[in-house]
Scaffold this active site. Structure first.
Site, PDB file in Angstrom:
ATOM      1  N   ASP A 490     -90.880  31.888  28.023  1.00 35.41           N
ATOM      2  CA  ASP A 490     -90.091  30.667  27.860  1.00 35.41           C
ATOM      3  C   ASP A 490     -88.633  31.095  27.726  1.00 35.41           C
ATOM      4  O   ASP A 490     -88.340  32.108  27.082  1.00 35.41           O
ATOM      5  CB  ASP A 490     -90.536  29.917  26.604  1.00 35.41           C
ATOM      6  CG  ASP A 490     -89.551  28.837  26.209  1.00 35.41           C
ATOM      7  OD1 ASP A 490     -89.364  27.900  26.990  1.00 35.41           O
ATOM      8  OD2 ASP A 490     -88.950  28.969  25.126  1.00 35.41           O
ATOM      9  N   ASP A 678     -91.306  30.255  21.779  1.00 34.24           N
ATOM     10  CA  ASP A 678     -90.939  30.037  20.384  1.00 34.24           C
ATOM     11  C   ASP A 678     -91.136  28.610  19.910  1.00 34.24           C
ATOM     12  O   ASP A 678     -91.239  28.366  18.713  1.00 34.24           O
ATOM     13  CB  ASP A 678     -89.468  30.414  20.165  1.00 34.24           C
ATOM     14  CG  ASP A 678     -88.522  29.435  20.847  1.00 34.24           C
ATOM     15  OD1 ASP A 678     -88.820  29.022  21.990  1.00 34.24           O
ATOM     16  OD2 ASP A 678     -87.494  29.076  20.243  1.00 34.24           O
ATOM     17  N   ASP A 682     -94.169  25.165  23.713  1.00 33.36           N
ATOM     18  CA  ASP A 682     -94.847  26.336  24.284  1.00 33.36           C
ATOM     19  C   ASP A 682     -96.277  26.488  23.788  1.00 33.36           C
ATOM     20  O   ASP A 682     -97.021  27.331  24.312  1.00 33.36           O
ATOM     21  CB  ASP A 682     -94.075  27.611  23.941  1.00 33.36           C
ATOM     22  CG  ASP A 682     -92.644  27.591  24.457  1.00 33.36           C
ATOM     23  OD1 ASP A 682     -92.458  27.209  25.621  1.00 33.36           O
ATOM     24  OD2 ASP A 682     -91.734  27.938  23.698  1.00 33.36           O
TER      25      ASP A 682
END
Length: 788
Positions: A490, A678, A682
């Site tokens: 990400d 994080d 996600d």
């Protein structure tokens, strides 16, 4: 209305379907769209093969038998599952209960998902109904402290009886076995008295301390999957049963010591592994909880605090600056700026006005909003958690290497034992001698070293990780057969810092000072990195803030700071300045115009900066033979800027949380995939990946969904996590190698009858010490390179 089908997976599309101007076709979800783009860049034959696999899997999922329309589902933790064979058994126990339609258990996440009839069963009663055969089912938010206390009690009490029993052996029985009278000469009746006491102690050690091992053996037989517990049980129970038989015939040559040693050594090894794993809770509990429990309900112009569970459709909720939005809804009063990074992955703050929708879990950074709930009470953050639980409970556990070996080794051991007994009987040996030789084979075939090989190596890996503040939440990460082939990142908060920074101070120093003075009074996230440059306390008069900028009087000048389009209505923006604005946005950053006296004097640039070590990490991953994918909710323009700087193998832009998990699933066709993120957005992708790593200033939901948690801002800890996994796998193989070297030497000797069970026990202890020593060695976890 004509039904359309997805160009990739051929399932029906929503109305309207998902489309993209860059590709032809219609899609059922953004995940299929991204995968279709990915396949276009691949060779024809490989792309077609992956496409056929996708179609097959999607149709298999759709063709599964439907559940009744009134079913409900619930998620629970399961304490006591310690290998993949437990999954089938726990599901079987659950499915036997009336009112439960089906269940899905996962050893990897220690969870079970239950589909049940809400008319006949309440969710509160399910844990008691499902807690059987030593498996303890609890709500997902509960802790495992009770199980840990039970384990301690088993070790302490069993250890007490085991030490006394072995001490009696040393003082009174071992000397007689060696032809000596011992410290105190004993009559036959006195020997039987001490042996009977040892029998009682051994029975307690085997039945109480060894209960988890015995249960694991019984489970493996029930599901026809031999495992290491069964192998250990064969050796311990064989020695116990032979000794009981010998005691009943009046003989004092018994091998209760073998049973006690096997059970205690293996139980202590398993406990040590669990204790090391429990140490991760101290770090996990320090993570900030991002799930909200309460909201401010507006009634008659007054607000009151109520539980989110008590909210109803049409209710109005007040949210103040700096707070998290508790529920999905539509703004009916106020305007503000919302940070959606943790939920959508979009790094830029988003301005919100009346009529705009907002998501739960996002942060209101400016002003106050009144939000009206729609026809249904929905929480994006709760939906993400449910999606994450769905993925985790459906993910099967990877069987331990030692258990995979035991699957074929157990039948071989039993056949060798029977063959040895038959061989010695046919050779003219007596029944007692033949049984002793057969017993020796069973004991040496399962040394304690084999039972310690995996738990001690895993405990060493987890301990080394904790020393670097790397939390391995599950031992399953060390048990996978294959290495990771693709690593997906990400972008926001992982490869970037996740915070706004002033990347370009502009071309006018005075403009920066004016902007900093004004932004000291603003609450917009973009204001913070500019305000730090305020070096004096110049008075600001008539300060005014809106969602697109701020203005006020400084030194008699009316100063404007904000979006270039907003300022262009008041001041002149030159052509070069517009060009800088466009370049800035193409790189995914935010331009901030500053001007007075009819002219924009400077263009500042604010953005989320790529971490300094990000490029090196990506390069080292690729040098280690791994593909790198970057997934971001940013625009295509911002994504292209990332591509130029980091050069990933795959880049996915404008993604939503659901499409992230779809992308991870499709990337898995290239091999095992690791996902690093994080934010709450996600969580589904972290749970879907073969290896999920929650990194940085992460949310609690991200930590819950991942296999590995790194609550630290250093990207260099990611190589350390991969290296810990690699080194631990190697150590497991080394330990098993020692154990099987012992087997290669001792099994032929036992078959030939040249060693007895006592000698086998001594050799077993020696091999165990080698495994303990190998597992205790420090791991040198490099943080600059990846082990191949």
């Amino acid at each position: 209305m004509k039904t359309e089908h997805c160009t990739l997976c051929e399932l029906e599309t929503p109305d309207p379907p998902v489309t993209d101007s860059e590709v032809d076709g219609v899609f059922c979800c953004t995940g299929c769209l991204h995968v279709y783009k990915l396949l276009q860049n691949m060779e024809g034959e490989q792309a077609e093969q992956l496409r056929r696999q996708t179609i097959q899997k999607r149709h298999e999922e759709q063709e599964k038998g439907p559940l009744p329309e009134d079913y409900a589902e619930a998620f629970f933790k399961v304490n006591g599952m310690h290998c993949s064979t437990c999954e089938s058994f726990v599901e079987t126990l659950a499915d036997r209960e009336d009112g439960i339609y089906k269940s899905e258990a996962s050893y990897a996440s220690e969870m079970i998902k239950v589909y049940y009839d809400p008319q006949s069963i309440s969710p509160e009663s399910l844990p008691d109904k499902l807690s059987k055969m030593g498996y303890k089912v609890k709500p997902v938010e509960s802790s495992g402290q009770e199980e840990q206390l039970n384990e301690v009690a088993r070790i302490i009490i069993g250890g007490f009886f085991g030490i006394i029993g072995l001490l009696l052996y040393v003082l009174f029985l071992y000397p007689t076995y060696l032809g000596s009278g011992g410290i105190v000469p004993l009559t036959t009746s006195e020997k039987l008295f001490f042996t009977s006491n040892i029998f009682v102690m051994t029975t307690f050690v085997l039945g109480y301390t060894g209960l988890p091992i015995l249960r694991g053996a019984w489970v493996s037989i029930s599901v026809l999957k031999p495992n290491m517990d069964l192998l250990i049980t064969i050796a311990a129970v064989s020695a116990y049963l032979y000794s009981v038989g010998a005691l009943l015939t009046g003989s004092t040559e018994v091998y209760f010591d073998v049973t006690m040693a096997i059970i205690l050594v293996v139980s202590i090894g398993n406990y040590y592994e669990k204790k090391i794993k429990a140490g991760k809770q101290d770090l996990l509990e320090k993570l900030t909880e991002k799930q909200l429990q309460y909201a401010r309900l507006l009634e008659n112009s007054e607000s009151k605090k109520i539980s989110i569970e008590d909210l109803e459709p049409g209710d109005r909720v007040l949210v103040k600056a700096g707070e998290r939005i508790p529920i999905d809804g539509t703004i009916i009063n106020g305007q503000g700026v919302v940070n959606e990074a943790l939920m959508t992955g979009e790094s830029k703050p988003v301005s919100k006005n009346i009529g705009d929708s907002v998501l739960s879990g996002t942060i209101l950074t400016q002003n106050a909003l009144t939000i009206e709930i729609g026809d249904t009470v929905e929480s994006t953050i709760e939906n993400l958690m449910r999606t994450m639980w769905n993925i985790q409970s459906a993910r099967p556990g990877q069987q331990r290497l030692a258990d995979r070996i035991a699957a074929w080794f157990v039948p071989v051991v039993i056949l060798l034992g029977i063959a040895t007994f038959s061989y010695h009987m046919l050779s003219g040996a007596g029944a007692t001698e033949s049984m002793l030789s057969s017993l020796a084979v069973l004991i040496v075939s399962c040394p304690c070293a084999l039972g310690l090989a995996t738990p001690l190596a895993i405990a060493s890996g987890i301990r080394s990780g904790l020393e670097h503040k790397i939390i391995f939440k599950t031992a399953a990460v060390f048990e996978e057969k294959l290495e990771t082939s693709t690593v997906a990142f990400d972008k926001t908060g992982t490869l970037t810092t996740g915070t706004m920074q002033l990347l370009d101070q502009g071309e006018n120093e005075q403009a920066l000072r004016y902007a900093a003075q004004l932004e000291q009074y603003a609450t917009h996230p973009i204001a913070e990195p500019i305000a730090v440059y305020a070096i004096d306390q110049t008075n600001v008069e008539n300060f005014t803030s809106c969602s697109t900028g701020v203005y006020g009087q400084i030194d008699g000048n009316q100063i404007f700071v904000g979006q270039p389009e907003w300022i262009s209505d008041q001041l002149k923006v030159t052509e070069p300045q517009w060009e800088k604005v466009n370049v800035c946005r193409n790189e995914g950053n935010i331009p901030v115009a500053v001007g007075w006296n009819g002219q924009v004097e400077s263009i500042l640039v604010v953005g989320d900066q790529i971490r300094t070590e990000a490029s090196d990490i990506v390069k080292s991953l690729q040098a280690a033979g791994k593909r790198v994918a970057i997934i971001t909710g940013d625009s295509k323009q911002a994504g292209n800027a990332i591509r130029k700087k980091l050069n990933p193998d795959f880049l996915f832009t404008e993604t939503r949380p659901d499409s992230k998990s779809n992308i991870v699933e499709e990337l898995r066709k290239f091999g095992r995939i690791a996902m690093i993120g994080d934010g709450s957005n996600d969580a589904p992708a972290l749970a879907q990946a073969d290896l999920g790593i929650a990194f940085g200033n992460l949310t609690a939901i991200a930590a819950d969904s991942a296999h590995v948690v790194i609550p630290n801002e250093r990207l260099t800890l990611i190589p350390a996590a991969f290296n810990a996994i690699s080194l631990t796998k190697n150590r497991i193989r080394q330990n098993l190698g020692w154990a099987f070297l012992y087997n290669i030497i001792t099994i032929p000797l036992a078959i030939a009858g040249t060693i007895n069970p006592l000698f086998a026990a001594v050799a077993m202890a020696t091999s165990s010490l080698l495994v303990v020593g190998n597992s205790s060695r420090d791991m040198n976890l490099k943080t600059d390179t990846f082990y191949s």
